[in-house]
Design an enzyme around this catalytic site. Structure first.
Site, mmCIF file in Angstrom:
data_model
loop_
_atom_site.group_PDB
_atom_site.id
_atom_site.type_symbol
_atom_site.label_atom_id
_atom_site.label_comp_id
_atom_site.label_asym_id
_atom_site.label_seq_id
_atom_site.Cartn_x
_atom_site.Cartn_y
_atom_site.Cartn_z
ATOM 1 N N GLU A 220 0.873 -1.175 0.000
ATOM 2 C CA GLU A 220 0.000 0.000 0.000
ATOM 3 C C GLU A 220 0.905 1.218 0.000
ATOM 4 O O GLU A 220 1.482 1.574 1.024
ATOM 5 C CB GLU A 220 -0.935 -0.016 1.209
ATOM 6 C CG GLU A 220 -1.990 -1.098 1.112
ATOM 7 C CD GLU A 220 -3.111 -0.940 2.133
ATOM 8 O OE1 GLU A 220 -2.996 -0.054 3.008
ATOM 9 O OE2 GLU A 220 -4.077 -1.702 2.052
ATOM 10 N N CYS A 254 -2.026 8.985 2.916
ATOM 11 C CA CYS A 254 -1.656 8.442 1.602
ATOM 12 C C CYS A 254 -2.714 8.724 0.544
ATOM 13 O O CYS A 254 -2.399 8.791 -0.648
ATOM 14 C CB CYS A 254 -1.382 6.945 1.701
ATOM 15 S SG CYS A 254 -2.774 5.961 2.280
#
Length: 474
Positions: A220, A254
């Site tokens: 990720e 993110c």
């Protein structure tokens, strides 16, 4: 060279790894009820026993407001556990599939079996959420797990180590604190799966280490997530939601909107609306607001300050904010426009509270701009036009997308979460997290005489004809 022929004896974590590996089938064969029991223990620890201390640790490490700690750290873990509890029985069942006529006399199904011993390397920006979220999936799937959290949030990491030690036995789940060297040493070991959350540059290191043992990975990562605003958008609502998504956790997310691509005709109205919502959320002096976080370390503060100074040296215009204070690692919520295309702000992931504005004349121009960069983890579209929205989605690639909102796709456990190429490999959350930590094992059971046995050697002219018929009809 097989993994058993590699000498790991000098690795300080090898004995712990061996302890977990020796227990992997015992753990993997735990019934549904035992896995649920483990998840309930973790839920009680997070939701009740350690809740106040979690909030305190996050405030010490990131100056994270209590509401943000509750909603972005504690809530996602609890909801992930609840979702797994509701669905785990179904996920663990064997899944029957059709068997072709050419395999008459047999039946087919697949099962999700645990991968074995897994490594979770978690980041600093949401330390509890991004550590325990993947852990829930790993436990649900029946794995043994070693966790390495970030050294940049020491209070959170120390508390997580205490929680793990009190909830699990070391041969089931263990958490190891330490600097970068600890991660390097762990990555030398032959884990069955590695789940990493962090930057693309470190993701490449993790993937390279995993390749030595042919371990599977879930990465990720991040990147520059664009936000497109066309001239049909509700500007005030767009500003409200973008400001919220961008400046939560001081932009250290993110899936944060990294930059805005806006129709040039509505740029000034959008900036004005952003200024209004920044003041409404954080007052006109965000430095004194209890709702605004801080940059995690001095190193990250200096990186962001350097990017801001670089943009200004190239004649960018600071429309909102721009104030910095090194002692408290404070950077104000900042909107900046007229940014030179060579500026670092437009070429590196920002991961902080600075939002560059880039204008476009046509939607095709905006799409071309997005596609000139690496594929992002998220792409946000603000538009009232179905045609424009469809055009953007069809002609770009991204890990996930929100239409007329930002960030919230992360919270839906029914959706796969993850990136594509530079922004990540693999998916997580809900069933997709369970699947990431599982091997999808195919099983065929022969019940009676198999029709395929008619084609066993020796090969005669009759069998040649039968083979042709098989190809034609089956």
């Amino acid at each position: 060279m097989s993994r058993n022929s590699i000498d790991f004896s000098k690795n300080p974590y090898y004995q712990l790894f061996l302890k977990q590996r020796s227990q992997q089938f015992k753990i993997g064969n735990m019934p549904y009820s035992q896995r649920i029991k483990q998840l309930k223990k973790l839920k009680t620890a997070i939701e009740v026993t350690y809740r106040d201390r979690i909030i305190e640790a996050l405030h010490k490490d990131l100056n994270k407001p209590k509401v943000e700690a509750e909603l972005t750290e504690i809530y996602p873990i609890i909801s992930e556990i609840k979702f797994a509890k509701s669905n785990l029985r179904q996920w663990m069942r064997k899944q029957k599939v059709d068997t072709p006529m050419s395999m008459l006399g047999s039946s087919s199904y697949y099962i999700y079996e645990p991968k074995g011993v897994c490594l979770i390397i978690s980041p600093w920006n949401f330390p509890f959420n991004l550590t325990f979220g993947p852990l829930v999936s790993a436990i649900a799937a029946g794995n043994a797990v070693i966790i390495k959290p970030s050294e940049m949030t020491p209070n959170s990491s120390a508390l997580m180590a205490e929680i793990v030690a009190n909830v699990f036995s070391e041969d089931e789940v263990a958490l190891l604190e330490g600097e970068v060297e600890a991660s390097t040493q762990l990555l030398q070991l032959p884990f069955n799966h590695i789940f990493f959350t962090g930057s693309p540059s470190v993701g490449k290191i993790v993937m390279s280490a995993a390749a030595k043992h042919l371990a599977s990975v879930t990465l990720e990562l991040g990147g520059k997530s664009p936000t497109v605003i066309d001239n049909t958008a509700n500007i005030d609502k767009a500003a409200k939601r973008i400001v919220w998504g961008k400046f939560m956790n001081a932009g250290q997310i993110c899936v944060s909107p990294d930059y805005v691509l806006i129709d040039e005709s509505i740029k000034e109205r959008f900036i004005k609306a952003c200024r209004k919502w920044i003041e409404q959320y954080f007052t006109n002096t965000p430095k004194t607001s209890d709702s605004y976080a801080r940059i995690v370390t001095q190193k990250h503060f200096e990186r962001l300050q350097s990017h801001l100074d670089d943009a200004k040296s190239l004649n960018a215009k600071v429309d909102v904010g721009g104030e910095v204070e090194a002692d408290s690692k404070y950077i104000a919520p900042t909107i900046i426009s007229d940014v030179n295309q060579e500026a670092k702000l437009l070429n590196e992931e920002i991961f902080g509270p600075i939002l560059p504005i880039v204008t476009y004349k046509t939607l095709d121009e905006a799409i071309a701009y997005i596609n000139s960069k690496e594929r992002p983890l998220a792409l946000y579209i603000y538009s009232s036009s179905k045609r424009n929205t469809k055009q953007i989605i069809r002609n770009t690639r991204a890990g996930g997308t929100c239409i007329n909102n930002s960030v919230i796709h992360y919270a839906n456990h029914n959706l796969p979460f993850g990136g594509v190429n530079n922004s990540g490999i693999g998916k997580s959350h809900g069933f997709y997290g369970f699947k990431a930590f599982s091997n999808q094992r195919a099983v065929v059971k022969q019940h009676t005489y198999g029709i395929n046995e008619l084609l066993f050697p020796p090969y005669t002219s009759f069998k040649e004809k039968l083979a042709k018929l098989t190809i034609k009809w089956f």
